[in-house]
Design an enzyme around this catalytic site. Structure first.
Site, PDB file in Angstrom:
ATOM      1  N   ARG A 169      36.147  50.745  37.865  1.00 59.37           N
ATOM      2  CA  ARG A 169      37.421  51.431  37.631  1.00 59.37           C
ATOM      3  C   ARG A 169      37.201  52.818  37.049  1.00 59.37           C
ATOM      4  O   ARG A 169      38.028  53.701  37.215  1.00 59.37           O
ATOM      5  CB  ARG A 169      38.279  50.634  36.657  1.00 59.37           C
ATOM      6  CG  ARG A 169      38.730  49.287  37.187  1.00 59.37           C
ATOM      7  CD  ARG A 169      39.717  48.680  36.243  1.00 59.37           C
ATOM      8  NE  ARG A 169      40.724  49.674  35.898  1.00 59.37           N
ATOM      9  CZ  ARG A 169      41.559  49.536  34.859  1.00 59.37           C
ATOM     10  NH1 ARG A 169      41.501  48.475  34.104  1.00 59.37           N
ATOM     11  NH2 ARG A 169      42.447  50.457  34.582  1.00 59.37           N
ATOM     12  N   ARG A 171      49.289  47.394  23.945  1.00 64.06           N
ATOM     13  CA  ARG A 171      49.530  48.659  24.646  1.00 64.06           C
ATOM     14  C   ARG A 171      50.974  48.808  25.134  1.00 64.06           C
ATOM     15  O   ARG A 171      51.266  48.922  26.325  1.00 64.06           O
ATOM     16  CB  ARG A 171      48.535  48.815  25.788  1.00 64.06           C
ATOM     17  CG  ARG A 171      47.103  48.787  25.267  1.00 64.06           C
ATOM     18  CD  ARG A 171      46.074  49.040  26.312  1.00 64.06           C
ATOM     19  NE  ARG A 171      46.059  50.457  26.716  1.00 64.06           N
ATOM     20  CZ  ARG A 171      45.230  50.898  27.659  1.00 64.06           C
ATOM     21  NH1 ARG A 171      44.437  50.068  28.281  1.00 64.06           N
ATOM     22  NH2 ARG A 171      45.239  52.174  28.004  1.00 64.06           N
ATOM     23  N   ASP A 224      37.222  55.802  23.616  1.00 64.64           N
ATOM     24  CA  ASP A 224      36.564  55.443  24.880  1.00 64.64           C
ATOM     25  C   ASP A 224      35.048  55.575  24.815  1.00 64.64           C
ATOM     26  O   ASP A 224      34.357  55.218  25.756  1.00 64.64           O
ATOM     27  CB  ASP A 224      37.089  56.317  26.031  1.00 64.64           C
ATOM     28  CG  ASP A 224      38.542  56.001  26.324  1.00 64.64           C
ATOM     29  OD1 ASP A 224      39.176  56.784  27.049  1.00 64.64           O
ATOM     30  OD2 ASP A 224      39.034  54.986  25.808  1.00 64.64           O
ATOM     31  N   LYS A 244      38.717  60.696  35.415  1.00 62.88           N
ATOM     32  CA  LYS A 244      39.699  59.695  35.829  1.00 62.88           C
ATOM     33  C   LYS A 244      41.023  59.932  35.105  1.00 62.88           C
ATOM     34  O   LYS A 244      42.094  59.922  35.715  1.00 62.88           O
ATOM     35  CB  LYS A 244      39.169  58.306  35.492  1.00 62.88           C
ATOM     36  CG  LYS A 244      40.200  57.190  35.542  1.00 62.88           C
ATOM     37  CD  LYS A 244      39.596  55.829  35.256  1.00 62.88           C
ATOM     38  CE  LYS A 244      39.491  55.490  33.817  1.00 62.88           C
ATOM     39  NZ  LYS A 244      40.709  55.061  33.136  1.00 62.88           N
ATOM     40  N   ASN A 245      40.933  60.164  33.790  1.00 66.42           N
ATOM     41  CA  ASN A 245      42.161  60.223  32.975  1.00 66.42           C
ATOM     42  C   ASN A 245      42.893  61.552  33.052  1.00 66.42           C
ATOM     43  O   ASN A 245      43.907  61.736  32.389  1.00 66.42           O
ATOM     44  CB  ASN A 245      41.844  59.853  31.518  1.00 66.42           C
ATOM     45  CG  ASN A 245      41.501  58.368  31.394  1.00 66.42           C
ATOM     46  OD1 ASN A 245      41.678  57.598  32.345  1.00 66.42           O
ATOM     47  ND2 ASN A 245      40.981  57.972  30.257  1.00 66.42           N
ATOM     48  N   CYS A 275      46.703  44.376  27.878  1.00 68.00           N
ATOM     49  CA  CYS A 275      45.424  44.325  28.589  1.00 68.00           C
ATOM     50  C   CYS A 275      44.392  43.823  27.577  1.00 68.00           C
ATOM     51  O   CYS A 275      44.697  43.555  26.426  1.00 68.00           O
ATOM     52  CB  CYS A 275      45.063  45.688  29.161  1.00 68.00           C
ATOM     53  SG  CYS A 275      44.263  46.762  27.993  1.00 68.00           S
TER      54      CYS A 275
END
Ligand code: EPZ
Length: 419
Positions: A398, A122, A306, A22-23, A117
């Site tokens: 997500r 952030r 993560d 994803k990243n 968030c």
């Protein structure tokens, strides 16, 4: 909002394929805004964040063609507006990644500030300050970043802190700047390297990606290209922890062990037998109970933030006491409160969690709060006695492509129900 219901107990065993990262996909899709021709991006995971990015690009007038394998061809020549609205950016902060490419290629961009968030404030000050140093005129007004630039100038940037998307935004902006840009204190994540490799395939001139100093020689134009996104190291780590936590075994295909040294090292410390090949990783716990491991998150190549929530879930059923320090985000322990509801013994002291392993967790209704926290609750549900109900799993959608299908393939008893 859907829920996941997990019946704890089965020892996981089997093989699964790892999806694209994803990243890496998110910055690479943003990078297509720099090209004069169509860019075909492959191995893109089927995730909500990708859908939001495609909606954002589509609203700007960019042409998108998606095939059944989630290969996406993007042609920005039809772009008609340079605007990223709050309603989309607030659901996916990585939308900030269109700022650098749009400004560098088209000379203007209006992008909503992402706002905070669940895991922290952030800010994006490094993104903005870097672009200003490259000659952009930027004002923030009404929650939006309004940016203008004739042609950005190459400069030497020293980032105040290591920021992944900050590095990516500035690296993309520098590809079409006049002269050479040097980014010092750059992020070294594999996703930054993947983006640089894709940009070079489009005709950019980038050196040093993967180190803390990246040099970008500005060019006049970038062209279309085809590029496949690298495997997701966080999805890989999450499934390895799922096998370790249940005392089982798993083989990950289409994985990239060379991007996961810190995580594999911690899994071995926890008592797992880990073997790797060029594009696969195998873990076998041989039915043993894991041993609790100390973890401290830091920018790559150190242990990734993560993976912190997943290792917290592993530690709470492991043998012994351990310390988990979160140094990257200021509020990334929300999974702790939910794990406690399942019987976990965890003490929080500032940005540190001290876990004392218990032999058994009890199923409970729990709530996901952010992407990786929700993964840790699913992991805990795999071993908890009874049926764990994880609510608000839109968070998990997500970042994990069909997580319940992949876990079911490994023998887990998990199902999705609409709430
Ligand atoms: C990226 O977020 C990832 N997202 C995150 O993954 C990941 O947790 C994070 O990097 C750290 O590895 C994407 O790549 C899309 P940062 P990013 O900028 O770039 C502070 C997931 O689970 N900071 O590296 O937003 C910031 O507050 C997500 O997939 C500033 O102060 O993270 C944080 O404390 C979650 N000013 C620290 O730096 C800035 O201008 C690191 O943030 C930028 C960042």
């Amino acid at each position: 909002m859907d829920k996941l219901i997990i019946s704890g107990g089965p020892r996981l065993s089997g093989e699964i394929r790892i999806s694209g990262a994803k990243n890496a996909a998110l910055p690479i899709l943003a990078a297509t805004l720099l090209a004069e021709g169509p860019v075909k991006v492959g191995n893109i995971p089927h995730l909500h964040d990708i859908t939001v990015t495609m909606e954002l690009l589509g609203r700007m007038g960019v042409s998108l063609v998606v095939d059944e394998h989630m290969n996406i061809e993007v042609d920005c020549s039809t772009i008609r507006e340079f605007f990223a609205p709050y309603e989309l950016v607030r659901t996916m902060r990585a939308s900030i990644l269109v700022l650098g490419p749009m400004l560098s290629h088209f000379g203007r961009a209006t992008v909503s500030l992402p706002g905070g968030c669940a895991i922290g404030s952030r800010p994006v000050d490094q993104h903005i300050e870097g672009l200003v140093k490259m000659g952009a005129e930027i004002e923030t007004d009404g929650g939006y970043i309004h940016a203008r630039a004739k042609r950005l100038k190459g400069v030497r940037l020293v980032l105040d802190l290591v920021t992944v998307t900050g590095t990516e935004n500035l690296m993309m902006a520098a590809t079409l700047a006049e002269g050479t840009t040097i980014i010092e204190n750059a992020a070294r994540e594999p996703e930054v390297v993947d983006l640089a490799t894709c940009l070079n395939a489009m005709g950019a001139s980038i050196f040093g990606a993967g180190t803390d100093t990246i040099t970008i020689e500005g060019v006049r134009r970038l062209n279309g290209a085809s590029y496949d996104v690298l495997p997701d190291r966080i999805e890989s780590g999450t499934f390895l922890v799922a096998a370790a936590l249940t005392g089982g075994r798993v083989k990950l295909k289409d994985a990239l062990p060379g991007t996961m040294d810190a995580v594999l090292q911690k899994l071995r410390e926890a008592g797992a037998e880990v073997t790797v090949g060029e594009d696969w990783i195998a873990l076998d716990m041989h039915g043993r109970r894991p041993v609790a491991v100390n973890v401290k998150t830091s920018p790559y190549p150190a242990f990734p933030t993560d993976m912190q929530a997943q290792f917290t879930a592993l530690n709470v059923i492991s043998d012994g006491t351990a310390v988990i320090s979160e140094t990257v985000f200021e509020n990334r322990f929300m999974h702790v409160h939910e794990l406690r509801r399942m019987g976990a013994s965890i003490r929080l002291e500032g940005n540190t969690a001290i876990t004392s392993g218990v032999p058994v967790l009890k199923a409970a209704p729990v709530m996901a709060t952010d992407l990786r926290a929700s993964a840790s609750l699913v992991l805990a549900g795999l071993v908890a006695e009874g049926e764990t109900v994880v609510d608000r799993i839109y968070h998990i959608d997500r970042g994990y492509e069909s997580i319940e299908e992949k876990l079911t393939k490994l023998g887990a008893e998990i199902r999705r129900v609409p709430s």
